[in-house]
Design an enzyme around this catalytic site. Structure first.
Site, short mmCIF file in Angstrom:
data_model
loop_
_atom_site.label_atom_id
_atom_site.label_comp_id
_atom_site.label_asym_id
_atom_site.label_seq_id
_atom_site.Cartn_x
_atom_site.Cartn_y
_atom_site.Cartn_z
N SER A 169 -71.56 60.55 51.39
CA SER A 169 -72.42 61.20 50.39
C SER A 169 -73.40 60.21 49.78
O SER A 169 -74.57 60.55 49.58
CB SER A 169 -71.56 61.81 49.27
OG SER A 169 -70.62 62.69 49.82
N SER A 195 -65.09 65.29 59.16
CA SER A 195 -65.04 65.73 60.57
C SER A 195 -64.20 64.75 61.40
O SER A 195 -64.73 64.03 62.26
CB SER A 195 -66.45 65.90 61.16
OG SER A 195 -67.36 64.91 60.77
N GLY A 245 -66.94 60.08 58.65
CA GLY A 245 -66.20 58.89 58.22
C GLY A 245 -65.12 59.27 57.22
O GLY A 245 -65.08 60.41 56.72
N GLY A 302 -64.48 58.40 51.01
CA GLY A 302 -64.81 57.15 50.31
C GLY A 302 -65.54 56.13 51.17
O GLY A 302 -65.85 55.03 50.72
N SER A 303 -65.85 56.51 52.43
CA SER A 303 -66.55 55.54 53.30
C SER A 303 -68.01 55.39 52.89
O SER A 303 -68.64 54.37 53.18
CB SER A 303 -66.45 55.98 54.76
OG SER A 303 -67.03 57.27 54.95
N GLY A 304 -68.56 56.43 52.23
CA GLY A 304 -69.95 56.34 51.77
C GLY A 304 -70.87 57.42 52.34
O GLY A 304 -72.08 57.34 52.19
N1 PPS Z 1 -56.29 66.55 52.71
C1 PPS Z 1 -57.55 66.12 52.58
N2 PPS Z 1 -58.10 65.33 53.53
C2 PPS Z 1 -59.37 64.92 53.40
N3 PPS Z 1 -60.17 65.24 52.34
C3 PPS Z 1 -59.67 66.04 51.38
C4 PPS Z 1 -58.34 66.50 51.45
N4 PPS Z 1 -58.11 67.26 50.35
C5 PPS Z 1 -59.23 67.28 49.63
N5 PPS Z 1 -60.18 66.54 50.24
C6 PPS Z 1 -61.57 66.45 49.72
O1 PPS Z 1 -62.35 67.22 50.63
C7 PPS Z 1 -63.44 66.46 51.12
C8 PPS Z 1 -63.53 66.53 52.65
O2 PPS Z 1 -64.04 67.76 53.05
P1 PPS Z 1 -64.68 67.90 54.49
O3 PPS Z 1 -65.19 69.29 54.58
O4 PPS Z 1 -65.65 66.81 54.70
O5 PPS Z 1 -63.41 67.69 55.44
S1 PPS Z 1 -63.26 67.98 56.99
O6 PPS Z 1 -64.49 67.53 57.67
O7 PPS Z 1 -63.06 69.41 57.19
O8 PPS Z 1 -62.08 67.21 57.43
C9 PPS Z 1 -63.19 65.01 50.74
O9 PPS Z 1 -64.47 64.54 50.34
P2 PPS Z 1 -65.02 63.07 50.67
O10 PPS Z 1 -64.15 62.16 49.86
O11 PPS Z 1 -66.42 63.12 50.17
O12 PPS Z 1 -64.95 62.81 52.13
C10 PPS Z 1 -62.18 65.07 49.62
O13 PPS Z 1 -62.85 65.06 48.38
N1 ADP Z 2 -72.69 49.81 51.28
C1 ADP Z 2 -72.27 50.96 50.71
N2 ADP Z 2 -72.69 52.15 51.20
C2 ADP Z 2 -72.26 53.32 50.66
N3 ADP Z 2 -71.40 53.39 49.61
C3 ADP Z 2 -70.94 52.24 49.09
C4 ADP Z 2 -71.36 50.98 49.63
N4 ADP Z 2 -70.73 50.00 48.92
C5 ADP Z 2 -69.99 50.61 47.99
N5 ADP Z 2 -70.10 51.96 48.07
C6 ADP Z 2 -69.40 52.91 47.16
O1 ADP Z 2 -68.41 53.61 47.92
C7 ADP Z 2 -68.24 54.92 47.39
C8 ADP Z 2 -68.45 55.93 48.49
O2 ADP Z 2 -68.19 57.22 48.00
P1 ADP Z 2 -68.77 58.52 48.65
O3 ADP Z 2 -70.22 58.33 48.98
O4 ADP Z 2 -68.41 59.67 47.77
O5 ADP Z 2 -67.97 58.57 50.02
P2 ADP Z 2 -67.66 59.82 50.94
O6 ADP Z 2 -68.76 60.82 50.76
O7 ADP Z 2 -67.61 59.26 52.34
O8 ADP Z 2 -66.32 60.34 50.49
C9 ADP Z 2 -69.24 55.08 46.26
O9 ADP Z 2 -68.60 54.83 45.04
C10 ADP Z 2 -70.29 54.00 46.57
O10 ADP Z 2 -70.95 53.52 45.42
#
Ligand code: PPS
Ligand code: ADP
Length: 207
Positions: A46, A113, A39, A42-44
């Site tokens: 982790s 991904s 996803g 920030g989709s959630g």
């Molecule tokens: N350009 C760009 N695009 C997307 N994400 C970025 C980028 N640069 C840094 N980040 C940070 O890296 C986290 C994503 O790493 P991933 O290994 O999950 O990415 S991927 O599956 O290879 O696309 C991602 O973490 P999440 O926010 O938890 O998804 C970001 O913190």
């Molecule tokens: N229903 C929900 N499920 C998961 N996360 C949520 C939900 N509602 C709000 N959030 C918030 O959304 C954010 C998701 O961040 P994170 O888990 O780091 O996303 P990702 O790993 O996809 O980048 C967190 O701040 C979390 O508290």
């Protein structure tokens, strides 16, 4: 589909042990599986993986999280965010997930991904090893993810400080038929964890 990287080593042979997957599952009381959380940033992914890990541990189920940020600080620190590097990132973590799942662990792999082709490669690697694989679409509108912006990355991407950011100037290809589809902008965390646990039970992976 893009071919998995070419194997350079020659004269290598698989070596079987005397303890098999079934022996390990009997010891643990559950099977191994890879739950692949995909996803937007920030989709959630982790947040859900952390909560599922906690719930599984409370049930005596051995689980382990592999998370994009963490893995990129270690084994994949030599990879960036080009399509090629993302593919290699996913290929490596797909193989690592497979090894963990083979040990009997419930693997919680959280990676953006973004490319369907790379996720299909990970699925194939599991299918070939006869290991269960579940794609879990952590679905959230771009607007909601950007509103959350837990790491301030969307703000940076909008300001042009990060290039090739998924959802802004790099694509995210949504799964077409995931095993589980969680709308984190419409469900709460408790409901999401419940859905994951139920799905593992229905598939006979945990009791
Ligand atoms: N350009 C760009 N695009 C997307 N994400 C970025 C980028 N640069 C840094 N980040 C940070 O890296 C986290 C994503 O790493 P991933 O290994 O999950 O990415 S991927 O599956 O290879 O696309 C991602 O973490 P999440 O926010 O938890 O998804 C970001 O913190
Ligand atoms: N229903 C929900 N499920 C998961 N996360 C949520 C939900 N509602 C709000 N959030 C918030 O959304 C954010 C998701 O961040 P994170 O888990 O780091 O996303 P990702 O790993 O996809 O980048 C967190 O701040 C979390 O508290």
């Amino acid at each position: 589909m893009t071919e998995v990287v070419e194997r350079k080593a020659t004269n290598v042979h698989w070596h079987d042990g005397e303890v098999n997957r079934g022996d390990r599952a009997a010891m643990l009381g559950h099977k191994g599986v890879t739950l692949w959380f995909t996803g937007l940033s920030g989709s959630g992914k982790s947040t859900v993986a952390v909560a599922v890990e906690k719930a599984l541990t409370a049930r005596g189920v051995l689980s382990y999280r592999l998370d994009g940020d963490n893995i990129r600080l270690g084994i994949n620190s030599n990879l960036g965010f080009s399509a090629e590097d993302r593919q290699e990132n996913i290929r490596r973590v797909g193989e690592i997930s497979k090894l963990f799942a083979d040990t009997g662990v419930v693997v919680l792999s959280s990676f953006i991904s973004p490319y369907a082709e790379d996720r299909a490669m990970v699925r194939k690697v599991h299918e070939e090893a006869d290991l269960p694989f579940m794609e879990v679409f952590i679905d959230c509108s771009l607007e909601a993810a950007e509103e959350r912006d837990p790491k301030g990355l969307y703000k940076k991407a909008r300001a042009g400080e990060i290039r090739g950011f998924t959802g802004i100037d790099d694509p995210y290809e949504a799964p077409e038929s995931p095993e589980l589809h969680l709308r984190t902008d419409q469900m709460n965390l408790e409901e999401e964890v419940e859905a994951v646990i139920k799905s593992l039970q229905e598939r006979g992976i945990i009791v």
